[in-house]
Motif scaffolding. Structure first.
Motif, PDB file in Angstrom:
ATOM      1  N   LEU A  79       0.838  -1.191   0.000  1.00 47.38           N
ATOM      2  CA  LEU A  79       0.000   0.000   0.000  1.00 47.38           C
ATOM      3  C   LEU A  79       0.876   1.245   0.000  1.00 47.38           C
ATOM      4  O   LEU A  79       1.951   1.267   0.597  1.00 47.38           O
ATOM      5  CB  LEU A  79      -0.920   0.002   1.220  1.00 47.38           C
ATOM      6  CG  LEU A  79      -2.006  -1.081   1.227  1.00 47.38           C
ATOM      7  CD1 LEU A  79      -2.729  -1.095   2.569  1.00 47.38           C
ATOM      8  CD2 LEU A  79      -2.991  -0.866   0.092  1.00 47.38           C
ATOM      9  N   VAL A  80       0.429   2.268  -0.663  1.00 44.58           N
ATOM     10  CA  VAL A  80       1.187   3.511  -0.775  1.00 44.58           C
ATOM     11  C   VAL A  80       1.325   4.153   0.606  1.00 44.58           C
ATOM     12  O   VAL A  80       0.372   4.204   1.394  1.00 44.58           O
ATOM     13  CB  VAL A  80       0.479   4.461  -1.758  1.00 44.58           C
ATOM     14  CG1 VAL A  80       1.109   5.845  -1.724  1.00 44.58           C
ATOM     15  CG2 VAL A  80       0.519   3.884  -3.156  1.00 44.58           C
ATOM     16  N   ASP A  81       2.524   4.671   0.887  1.00 46.19           N
ATOM     17  CA  ASP A  81       2.762   5.353   2.154  1.00 46.19           C
ATOM     18  C   ASP A  81       3.410   6.710   1.894  1.00 46.19           C
ATOM     19  O   ASP A  81       3.424   7.204   0.758  1.00 46.19           O
ATOM     20  CB  ASP A  81       3.614   4.488   3.081  1.00 46.19           C
ATOM     21  CG  ASP A  81       4.975   4.124   2.467  1.00 46.19           C
ATOM     22  OD1 ASP A  81       5.423   4.815   1.525  1.00 46.19           O
ATOM     23  OD2 ASP A  81       5.576   3.136   2.927  1.00 46.19           O
ATOM     24  N   TRP A  84       6.029   7.486  -1.050  1.00 47.06           N
ATOM     25  CA  TRP A  84       5.635   7.345  -2.460  1.00 47.06           C
ATOM     26  C   TRP A  84       5.218   8.700  -3.005  1.00 47.06           C
ATOM     27  O   TRP A  84       4.297   9.327  -2.478  1.00 47.06           O
ATOM     28  CB  TRP A  84       4.469   6.355  -2.550  1.00 47.06           C
ATOM     29  CG  TRP A  84       4.224   5.760  -3.905  1.00 47.06           C
ATOM     30  CD1 TRP A  84       4.869   4.709  -4.469  1.00 47.06           C
ATOM     31  CD2 TRP A  84       3.227   6.152  -4.854  1.00 47.06           C
ATOM     32  NE1 TRP A  84       4.338   4.416  -5.709  1.00 47.06           N
ATOM     33  CE2 TRP A  84       3.328   5.288  -5.967  1.00 47.06           C
ATOM     34  CE3 TRP A  84       2.245   7.149  -4.877  1.00 47.06           C
ATOM     35  CZ2 TRP A  84       2.505   5.390  -7.085  1.00 47.06           C
ATOM     36  CZ3 TRP A  84       1.422   7.253  -5.987  1.00 47.06           C
ATOM     37  CH2 TRP A  84       1.565   6.383  -7.068  1.00 47.06           C
ATOM     38  N   ASN A  91      -4.124   6.739  -3.173  1.00 48.92           N
ATOM     39  CA  ASN A  91      -4.957   6.168  -2.115  1.00 48.92           C
ATOM     40  C   ASN A  91      -4.157   5.132  -1.326  1.00 48.92           C
ATOM     41  O   ASN A  91      -3.119   4.655  -1.771  1.00 48.92           O
ATOM     42  CB  ASN A  91      -6.273   5.604  -2.673  1.00 48.92           C
ATOM     43  CG  ASN A  91      -6.132   4.225  -3.299  1.00 48.92           C
ATOM     44  OD1 ASN A  91      -5.546   3.313  -2.734  1.00 48.92           O
ATOM     45  ND2 ASN A  91      -6.701   4.065  -4.481  1.00 48.92           N
ATOM     46  N   ASN A  92      -4.666   4.811  -0.147  1.00 50.79           N
ATOM     47  CA  ASN A  92      -4.036   3.822   0.728  1.00 50.79           C
ATOM     48  C   ASN A  92      -4.997   2.654   0.964  1.00 50.79           C
ATOM     49  O   ASN A  92      -4.903   1.945   1.951  1.00 50.79           O
ATOM     50  CB  ASN A  92      -3.647   4.484   2.059  1.00 50.79           C
ATOM     51  CG  ASN A  92      -2.872   3.571   2.980  1.00 50.79           C
ATOM     52  OD1 ASN A  92      -3.396   3.151   4.010  1.00 50.79           O
ATOM     53  ND2 ASN A  92      -1.629   3.262   2.640  1.00 50.79           N
ATOM     54  N   ASP A  93      -5.932   2.484   0.025  1.00 57.23           N
ATOM     55  CA  ASP A  93      -6.953   1.454   0.130  1.00 57.23           C
ATOM     56  C   ASP A  93      -6.718   0.293  -0.821  1.00 57.23           C
ATOM     57  O   ASP A  93      -7.182  -0.817  -0.557  1.00 57.23           O
ATOM     58  CB  ASP A  93      -8.339   2.038  -0.205  1.00 57.23           C
ATOM     59  CG  ASP A  93      -8.699   3.217   0.657  1.00 57.23           C
ATOM     60  OD1 ASP A  93      -8.881   3.019   1.862  1.00 57.23           O
ATOM     61  OD2 ASP A  93      -8.798   4.344   0.126  1.00 57.23           O
ATOM     62  N   SER A 360      -8.709  10.271   3.473  1.00 52.80           N
ATOM     63  CA  SER A 360      -7.246  10.253   3.411  1.00 52.80           C
ATOM     64  C   SER A 360      -6.680  11.606   3.816  1.00 52.80           C
ATOM     65  O   SER A 360      -7.213  12.656   3.446  1.00 52.80           O
ATOM     66  CB  SER A 360      -6.769   9.911   1.989  1.00 52.80           C
ATOM     67  OG  SER A 360      -7.265   8.662   1.577  1.00 52.80           O
ATOM     68  N   PHE A 372       0.896  11.772   1.165  1.00 52.90           N
ATOM     69  CA  PHE A 372       0.884  11.355   2.556  1.00 52.90           C
ATOM     70  C   PHE A 372       2.130  11.876   3.262  1.00 52.90           C
ATOM     71  O   PHE A 372       3.165  12.125   2.626  1.00 52.90           O
ATOM     72  CB  PHE A 372       0.844   9.827   2.663  1.00 52.90           C
ATOM     73  CG  PHE A 372      -0.379   9.191   2.072  1.00 52.90           C
ATOM     74  CD1 PHE A 372      -1.645   9.674   2.364  1.00 52.90           C
ATOM     75  CD2 PHE A 372      -0.282   8.089   1.227  1.00 52.90           C
ATOM     76  CE1 PHE A 372      -2.773   9.081   1.830  1.00 52.90           C
ATOM     77  CE2 PHE A 372      -1.403   7.491   0.691  1.00 52.90           C
ATOM     78  CZ  PHE A 372      -2.659   7.985   0.991  1.00 52.90           C
ATOM     79  N   ASP A 378       1.865   5.605  11.261  1.00 51.52           N
ATOM     80  CA  ASP A 378       1.862   5.216   9.847  1.00 51.52           C
ATOM     81  C   ASP A 378       0.427   5.011   9.366  1.00 51.52           C
ATOM     82  O   ASP A 378       0.117   4.084   8.613  1.00 51.52           O
ATOM     83  CB  ASP A 378       2.674   3.934   9.613  1.00 51.52           C
ATOM     84  CG  ASP A 378       4.166   4.170   9.772  1.00 51.52           C
ATOM     85  OD1 ASP A 378       4.611   5.307   9.503  1.00 51.52           O
ATOM     86  OD2 ASP A 378       4.871   3.234  10.173  1.00 51.52           O
ATOM     87  N   ARG A 379      -0.442   5.892   9.808  1.00 51.97           N
ATOM     88  CA  ARG A 379      -1.861   5.835   9.427  1.00 51.97           C
ATOM     89  C   ARG A 379      -2.179   7.022   8.537  1.00 51.97           C
ATOM     90  O   ARG A 379      -1.976   8.168   8.922  1.00 51.97           O
ATOM     91  CB  ARG A 379      -2.753   5.855  10.676  1.00 51.97           C
ATOM     92  CG  ARG A 379      -4.246   5.747  10.365  1.00 51.97           C
ATOM     93  CD  ARG A 379      -5.071   5.863  11.639  1.00 51.97           C
ATOM     94  NE  ARG A 379      -4.842   4.728  12.536  1.00 51.97           N
ATOM     95  CZ  ARG A 379      -5.187   4.707  13.823  1.00 51.97           C
ATOM     96  NH1 ARG A 379      -5.746   5.770  14.369  1.00 51.97           N
ATOM     97  NH2 ARG A 379      -4.943   3.621  14.552  1.00 51.97           N
ATOM     98  N   TYR A 380      -2.662   6.731   7.364  1.00 52.69           N
ATOM     99  CA  TYR A 380      -2.936   7.782   6.377  1.00 52.69           C
ATOM    100  C   TYR A 380      -4.415   7.864   6.017  1.00 52.69           C
ATOM    101  O   TYR A 380      -4.833   8.816   5.367  1.00 52.69           O
ATOM    102  CB  TYR A 380      -2.125   7.531   5.101  1.00 52.69           C
ATOM    103  CG  TYR A 380      -0.688   7.169   5.369  1.00 52.69           C
ATOM    104  CD1 TYR A 380       0.213   8.135   5.800  1.00 52.69           C
ATOM    105  CD2 TYR A 380      -0.237   5.860   5.243  1.00 52.69           C
ATOM    106  CE1 TYR A 380       1.532   7.810   6.087  1.00 52.69           C
ATOM    107  CE2 TYR A 380       1.083   5.520   5.526  1.00 52.69           C
ATOM    108  CZ  TYR A 380       1.955   6.488   5.944  1.00 52.69           C
ATOM    109  OH  TYR A 380       3.264   6.158   6.236  1.00 52.69           O
TER     110      TYR A 380
END
Length: 451
Positions: A79-81, A84, A91-93, A360, A372, A378-380
């Motif tokens: 997942l993108v963090d 990136w 998105n981080n989904d 997000s 992000f 580490d929660r986006y």
């Protein structure tokens, strides 16, 4: 749970918006704020607005092709963090897989994986940022399938052939991830996405949007020739005729003297000011900016296309995903990270979607893009699949946004804000229901916690 339509809907090569596309106001040859510009400056202004989508897509293409070849797939296996920075507002989904497809050497085969009961989509976007087809949950179902993608002049052979409007196509797979424990299963689906075709040439390098006008416009002209625009853009190209930039070529930067060069620079400056001052493109309802109906299938809405090229490159059309963004009472989309903010979603008014939704957190870069940022958790993102969310008595969700944690009993509902810059949040609702797309459903207002 998911809506589907027959695969034959794809075969015309037309965009799958699933709703009427309202007439958009095109970028006109002049505007009230530019009455003092010369004809050459106006032409340059229009060329910058028009060409921005091509330039940004060319940059995205170059970034992807640093890691792969045309007509192959580059998988993002996590997942993108915050690290990136390839494409704005990620998105981080979902897991992403991207492919830049070159159809000049012949057709390409696309294998869409089976999604089971999760959201899967493969968006096919032309060089002008239009999603001309989307394969997957909403349109072709979750059983996967094999499709043939052909160039603009190639014949349609059967019900599984899709004609692309431009020789170059950006393909993006999205596979929903239902939490960290689901990542391996989602990867196994992602890895079944295949693009197979003849070996094709890499594109040449093109200028970026910050380049001098000579390089920028030379690149736009080459990209127009590489990916011929629709004939309906011809009238707009007439507004650029003082530059010699056309659908058939002709731009030559060496023919302009110093005075004319200054006029072109003035046109570029006017374009950038116009873009910054254009305001919210869609309606603002309850302090949320909703998208225009032309999102992801822009037609001649070139100014909106330029806005999305900067702030949301690769956006899906509204029938596939609703993108919302809160604004302050004064219309500012960026909020003070020193303050505490809440979004209360009552149980009786949760976002009406057939797939999933998420909120997000981003910081804005000086260039106006959104990414992000690092935070202690580490929660986006917080969304309908976030683990251990604390629900209100009515089943609703109370989301806190702040630099410091909220009360201990709802810290799982905390979305950390940037440590230094203001923040902006984006809401995504995938496969929105009709009441969402018609703006009948209204997102609750983002509120400041005082005291």
């Amino acid at each position: 749970m998911m809506k589907t339509t027959a695969a034959s809907m794809l075969m015309s090569g037309l965009p799958l918006t699933g709703q009427p596309v309202f007439a958009a106001d095109p970028v006109t040859p002049a505007s009230a704020q530019d009455t003092n510009l010369s004809p050459l400056s106006i032409a340059a202004r229009n060329a910058w607005i028009y060409g921005l989508a091509l330039i940004e897509n060319a940059k995205s293409r170059a970034d992807v092709l640093k890691r792969g070849k045309p007509n192959t797939v580059v998988h993002e296996g996590k997942l993108v963090d915050a690290s990136w920075r390839d494409v704005t507002t990620p998105n981080n989904d979902t897991l992403y897989s991207r492919s830049w497809i070159n159809l000049t050497e012949g057709p390409v085969e696309i294998q869409v994986p089976k999604g089971g009961d999760r959201y899967v989509s493969v968006a096919l976007m032309d060089m002008y940022m239009n999603n001309f087809a989307i394969l997957g949950t909403r349109t072709t179902g979750n059983d996967g399938g094999t499709y043939k993608l052909v160039g603009p002049k190639d014949p349609i052979e059967d019900a599984f052939t899709i004609r692309a409007p431009t020789p170059w196509v950006w393909s993006t797979l999205r596979v929903l991830v239902n939490g960290p424990q689901d990542l391996d299963t989602a990867r196994s689906i992602q890895n079944k996405f295949k693009v197979t075709g003849p070996a094709a040439d890499f594109p040449p390098e093109y200028a970026e949007r910050s380049a001098p006008w000579q390089e920028f416009l030379t690149s736009v002209q080459k990209l127009v020739l590489e990916n011929p625009p629709p004939v309906t853009d011809e009238r707009y190209f007439e507004t650029m005729s003082p530059l010699g930039l056309s659908m058939s070529g002709g731009f030559d930067p060496s023919r302009f003297d110093e005075t004319q060069s200054a006029e072109i620079d003035a046109g570029f400056l006017a374009a950038k000011k116009w873009l910054r001052s254009a305001g919210r493109p869609g309606p603002v309802i309850n302090n949320w900016s909703y998208p225009k109906a032309t999102l992801g299938d822009f037609g001649d809405d070139f100014l909106y296309r330029a806005q999305v090229a900067i702030a949301g490159l690769g956006a899906l059309p509204m029938v596939e995903a609703m993108y919302l963004r809160p604004v302050s009472d004064s219309g500012n989309p960026n909020f003070d990270s020193n303050k505490v903010w809440r979004l209360i979603l009552p149980g009786s008014a949760l976002p009406p979607v057939d797939a999933f939704w998420s909120l997000s957190m981003y910081e804005q870069t000086p260039e106006g893009q959104y990414f992000f940022v690092d935070n202690p958790l580490d929660r986006y993102v917080i969304g309908d699949r976030s683990p251990d969310l604390v629900r209100m008595d009515d089943g609703g969700i109370d989301i806190w946004m702040s630099r410091t944690p909220p009360p201990a009993n709802i810290q799982t509902n905390w979305l950390p804000t940037p440590a230094e810059r203001p923040f902006s949040v984006f809401f995504r609702g995938y496969l929105p229901k009709d009441e969402f797309m018609s703006w009948e459903y209204k997102m609750p207002k983002l509120t400041e916690v005082v005291g």
